[in-house]
Design an enzyme around this catalytic site. Structure first.
Site, PDB file in Angstrom:
ATOM      1  N   CYS A  44       0.840  -1.203   0.000  1.00  0.00           N
ATOM      2  CA  CYS A  44       0.000   0.000   0.000  1.00  0.00           C
ATOM      3  C   CYS A  44       0.876   1.254   0.000  1.00  0.00           C
ATOM      4  CB  CYS A  44      -0.906   0.001   1.226  1.00  0.00           C
ATOM      5  SG  CYS A  44      -2.046   1.409   1.264  1.00  0.00           S
ATOM      6  N   ASP A  46       0.451   3.804   1.683  1.00  0.00           N
ATOM      7  CA  ASP A  46       0.419   4.431   3.009  1.00  0.00           C
ATOM      8  C   ASP A  46       1.832   4.782   3.510  1.00  0.00           C
ATOM      9  OD1 ASP A  46       0.226   4.729   5.949  1.00  0.00           O
ATOM     10  OD2 ASP A  46      -1.851   4.089   5.641  1.00  0.00           O
ATOM     11  N   ARG A  48       2.963   5.113   6.280  1.00  0.00           N
ATOM     12  CA  ARG A  48       3.405   4.430   7.500  1.00  0.00           C
ATOM     13  C   ARG A  48       3.836   2.984   7.251  1.00  0.00           C
ATOM     14  NH1 ARG A  48      -2.234   5.514  10.173  1.00  0.00           N
ATOM     15  NH2 ARG A  48      -2.698   4.920   8.026  1.00  0.00           N
ATOM     16  N   HIS A 100      -2.169  -4.012   5.045  1.00  0.00           N
ATOM     17  CA  HIS A 100      -1.940  -3.592   6.430  1.00  0.00           C
ATOM     18  C   HIS A 100      -3.249  -3.267   7.126  1.00  0.00           C
ATOM     19  CE1 HIS A 100      -2.454   0.868   5.854  1.00  0.00           C
ATOM     20  NE2 HIS A 100      -2.314   0.496   4.610  1.00  0.00           N
ATOM     21  N   CYS A 103      -5.881   0.102   6.966  1.00  0.00           N
ATOM     22  CA  CYS A 103      -5.717   0.616   5.602  1.00  0.00           C
ATOM     23  C   CYS A 103      -6.900   1.523   5.228  1.00  0.00           C
ATOM     24  CB  CYS A 103      -5.625  -0.547   4.624  1.00  0.00           C
ATOM     25  SG  CYS A 103      -5.342  -0.014   2.918  1.00  0.00           S
TER      26      CYS A 103
HETATM   27 CO    CO Z   1      -3.391   1.207   3.007  1.00  0.00          CO
END
Ligand code: CO
Length: 212
Positions: A44, A46, A48, A100, A103
């Protein structure tokens, strides 16, 4: 717009490259010679969930593709090119789809709300929801249902990787790559292997999608 963080980036880069050269003065020269990563990582976008950081792997170890909610879509030229190149040219031994918990993409797909252009991307995840509606609808706790959909999305995208001719052809000929599904738990920092049985998953997928 002034941004202290932005201004720092080139200084941080300089400090990083100097520390690398101190360890090994050939470091960048060697990397420049070519890449030979063992893994293709699909994760992803993301901020993080940075691939190299969470796996502890070094520069050159991972070939990486990231998008919102780690979707492997047959119509996406970008990811299909990445998979083809990774399998046929780099000859990666493992392909990892890593979702994750927490998400945002998966969460958005669970909401009955429009996000504009993103709707058509999130449709891929809504389809996973629909395919697994029976199992998901009996989970009364919303967070548990959300976590489960994250896992199901990983499994679905693993299947989508296996559906490609590149993976099937290479596995048939070379015995690799194998495809894995992981979930990263942001709350603890832990990587969880969903232990998807590649062989049986391949057999199941090939009932319909055998193209080699
Ligand atoms: Co995500």
């Amino acid at each position: 717009m002034k941004s202290e963080k932005y201004d720092q980036i080139f200084k941080l880069n300089k400090a990083w490259l100097e520390s690398k050269k101190e360890e090994d003065h050939q470091y960048f020269k060697n990397l420049y010679e070519g890449q030979n990563p063992e893994f293709l990582y699909i994760g992803c976008s993301d901020s993080r969930v940075p691939a190299n950081t969470i796996t502890g792997l070094d520069v050159g170890d991972l070939f990486v593709h990231r998008n919102i909610a780690n979707v492997v879509s047959n119509n996406d030229m970008n990811i299909m090119s990445v998979i083809q190149y990774a399998v046929e040219e780099l000859k990666v031994k493992h392909i990892i789809v890593c979702g994750h918990y927490g998400c945002g993409g998966v969460k958005s797909a669970m909401e009955q709300k429009s996000y504009g252009l993103l709707d058509s991307w999130l449709r891929n995840i809504r389809d996973v929801y629909r395919h697994n509606y029976q199992e998901l609808s009996v989970i009364t706790d919303e967070n548990t249902r959300y976590d489960r959909l994250v896992e199901m999305n990983v499994m679905e995208q693993v299947e989508n990787v296996i559906k490609t001719s590149y993976v099937q052809k290479s596995y048939n000929k070379n015995g690799f790559p194998t495809v894995h599904g992981w979930v990263y738990d942001m709350k603890s920092g832990k990587l969880i292997d969903l232990d998807i049985n590649f062989e049986s998953c391949l057999k199941e997928v090939q009932k319909v999608y055998k193209i080699d």
